[in-house]
Design a protein around this motif. Sequence first.
Motif, short mmCIF file in Angstrom:
data_model
loop_
_atom_site.label_atom_id
_atom_site.label_comp_id
_atom_site.label_asym_id
_atom_site.label_seq_id
_atom_site.Cartn_x
_atom_site.Cartn_y
_atom_site.Cartn_z
N MET A 66 0.80 -1.27 -0.20
CA MET A 66 -0.19 0.06 0.08
C MET A 66 0.95 1.30 0.02
O MET A 66 0.62 2.28 -0.65
CB MET A 66 -0.92 -0.09 1.14
N GLU A 72 -5.48 2.68 -2.15
CA GLU A 72 -6.54 2.71 -1.07
C GLU A 72 -7.03 1.18 -0.68
O GLU A 72 -6.92 0.50 -1.61
CB GLU A 72 -7.51 3.56 -1.37
N ARG A 73 -7.72 1.04 0.22
CA ARG A 73 -8.31 -0.10 0.29
C ARG A 73 -9.30 -0.56 -0.54
O ARG A 73 -10.04 0.23 -1.07
CB ARG A 73 -8.69 -0.33 1.85
N CYS A 74 -9.18 -1.78 -1.17
CA CYS A 74 -10.42 -2.05 -2.31
C CYS A 74 -11.83 -2.01 -1.78
O CYS A 74 -12.22 -2.44 -0.52
CB CYS A 74 -9.89 -3.60 -2.86
N THR A 80 -10.35 -6.76 -5.04
CA THR A 80 -9.16 -7.35 -4.19
C THR A 80 -8.45 -8.28 -4.91
O THR A 80 -7.35 -8.38 -4.90
CB THR A 80 -9.77 -7.65 -2.81
N MET A 150 -6.76 -6.32 5.59
CA MET A 150 -7.69 -5.62 4.99
C MET A 150 -9.26 -6.00 5.34
O MET A 150 -10.19 -5.83 4.70
CB MET A 150 -7.87 -6.01 3.55
N GLU A 181 -13.89 -3.60 11.80
CA GLU A 181 -12.79 -2.68 12.25
C GLU A 181 -12.67 -2.56 13.71
O GLU A 181 -13.68 -2.13 14.30
CB GLU A 181 -12.88 -1.53 11.50
#
Length: 188
Positions: A66, A72-74, A80, A150, A181
Amino acid sequence: MEKQYKALGEEAWKNNTEKANAELFIFTYGSLVVQLTKDYEDYSAVNKQLNKMGYNIGVRLVDDMMARTGLERCTGFSATAEVIAKVGFKLFLNVVPTVTNWSVDAKEFSLILDDNPLNDFCELPPKAVADGLWYSNVLCGVIRGALEMMQMQTEVEYVRDVLRGDDLSEIRVRLVRMLDEEVPAGDD
């Protein structure tokens, strides 16, 4: 989007990667697998150790990827999969597996490796094949560890490998669930 990821992987490989001697890496990995087989004398235990090592590597490599690429996060599992193949594998192994065999619910896919650098200079003894050694199982752990960072709990396993006499190498990735999260203890 796929072309964008491919270009990003190519760019990161050319400009943002310190290159290591491939043969040194391959022989070192081979020595590690040989030592594990001597230590554990059970190929399923060796597979577990390779997966565990890979997991620990993947947890760290995802941050490195990254940072180097600015990704950025998919937003979804499909994106992904493309990032894993076209950016991650390219950046760290200089190969680009094909993403294919999606399940109907789009929670499983396969990575087809036409070339696996870990397999170079390697030939498995018949007993290792018969007793279930997956020589490159570290890759499954790397993918699993990276995806967990992720927020994706996955199951990742080899289903075919040219070292075992198959016509190609295939890694199957299945999304188990999206993780919540969580704030690490003491960071609130």
